[in-house]
Design a protein around this motif. Structure first.
Motif: not given
Ligand code: SAM
Length: 294
Positions: A87, A89-93, A111, A116, A138-139, A158
């Motif tokens: 999951c 975005a925004p991609g920091n990790k 993502e 995003r 979708d993951f 995350d």
């Molecule tokens: N790890 C990211 C970072 O450090 O920049 C922050 C992630 S943020 C908490 C969660 C992300 O998961 C959101 O951008 C959201 O749109 C995405 N997301 C939610 N459900 C998802 C899914 N089923 N599959 C893929 N991405 C999903």
């Protein structure tokens, strides 16, 4: 009479993007103006005195704190591995993972949200990493038996969470998709239950990839329902697949809420003391742990 509380000033943390520069050269530049120490836990993280204003410094492009940088460091993928950021975005990790892997191996950054995903792609471009493939979707729909994922050895999950560990001011700025109402939520609302159900599903899915050896589940929530409860709900599945909980950063004192046997392996950071409220669980496949000792 008003009671004055003394707030201990917090140091400033800066992560060096080792894909673009070296920690040594950044220390050389910064130490001309500031006292600079290396963090004793997160690699390539520097500690500057409280109040140091780095926002306008030409070296700084990202304002994340130490706690969020502990997530990718807890996963600690080896250079050359195939890794999924589930999951992303925004991609920091994602870009932190790329730096930890010295740009070697590959990262699949997934993502769901198209808008995003654009931010994710921008973060990746800006980082200088060239081993990150973004997948918009979708993951949960990634087939764990698809041969292209057969060699994935680490997953960082995350997922969307309430964001209750981050101050509303920072949330508004960093993550516009979060709802400010969540800040007043005690962790029992329908929204938290829905998030928690998704988090369990996503974590179970991540555990099901055949070659995964290390898996980090993290949130920036302080709610037990999104943290310890999610982890404890997948333990029977995790154990049947050969995973056990490991202890990320054993020297860190604040661990999981003691609500199940094993919660002492979990890591929490505190929104007040550590600036951000993060939660980290690290699963390691037993066979992989034994291999590492050989
Ligand atoms: N790890 C990211 C970072 O450090 O920049 C922050 C992630 S943020 C908490 C969660 C992300 O998961 C959101 O951008 C959201 O749109 C995405 N997301 C939610 N459900 C998802 C899914 N089923 N599959 C893929 N991405 C999903």
């Amino acid at each position: 009479l008003s009671e004055k509380t003394t707030v201990k000033p917090k140091p400033r943390f800066v992560r060096v993007n080792t894909l673009k520069t070296t920690t040594g050269s950044v220390i050389e530049v910064l130490s001309k103006m500031h006292k600079v120490d290396k963090d004793d836990m997160v690699p390539d993280m520097l500690v500057l005195p409280p109040g140091t204003d780095m926002h306008k410094h030409p070296l700084v492009t990202d304002g994340k704190g130490k706690a969020s940088c502990m997530v990718a460091a807890a996963l600690s993928p080896k250079p050359g591995w195939k890794v999924i950021d589930a999951c992303a975005a925004p991609g920091n990790k994602t870009v932190h993972l790329a730096a930890l892997m010295n740009g070697e191996g590959s990262i699949i950054a997934c993502e769901l949200n198209k808008e995003r995903a654009k931010t994710l792609q921008h973060t990746v471009r800006r980082s200088g990493a060239n081993n990150i493939e973004t997948v918009i979707g979708d993951f949960l729909n990634i087939d764990t038996n698809d041969p292209s994922y057969a060699e994935v050895r680490a997953i960082l999950l995350d997922p969307s969470c309430s964001g209750s560990g981050i101050s509303t001011e920072r949330l508004d700025h960093l993550l516009p998709s979060y709802s400010i109402d969540d800040q007043d939520d005690a962790g029992s609302s329908a929204r938290i239950r829905k998030l928690s159900a998704f988090q369990r599903k996503a974590l179970s899915h991540a555990l099901s990839f055949p070659s995964v050896e290390r898996l980090v589940y993290s949130t920036c929530s302080i709610h037990q329902a999104e943290n310890e409860d999610v982890v404890s709900s997948v333990l029977p599945l995790a154990s049947s697949l050969g995973f056990e909980l490991a202890t990320p950063f054993p020297q860190w004192m604040r661990r999981g809420l003691p609500v199940f046997d094993g919660a002492q392996h979990l890591l929490r950071t505190d929104p007040e003391d550590d600036l951000e409220g993060f939660f980290i669980a690290l699963f390691v496949r037993k066979a992989a742990a034994a291999d590492a000792l050989e």
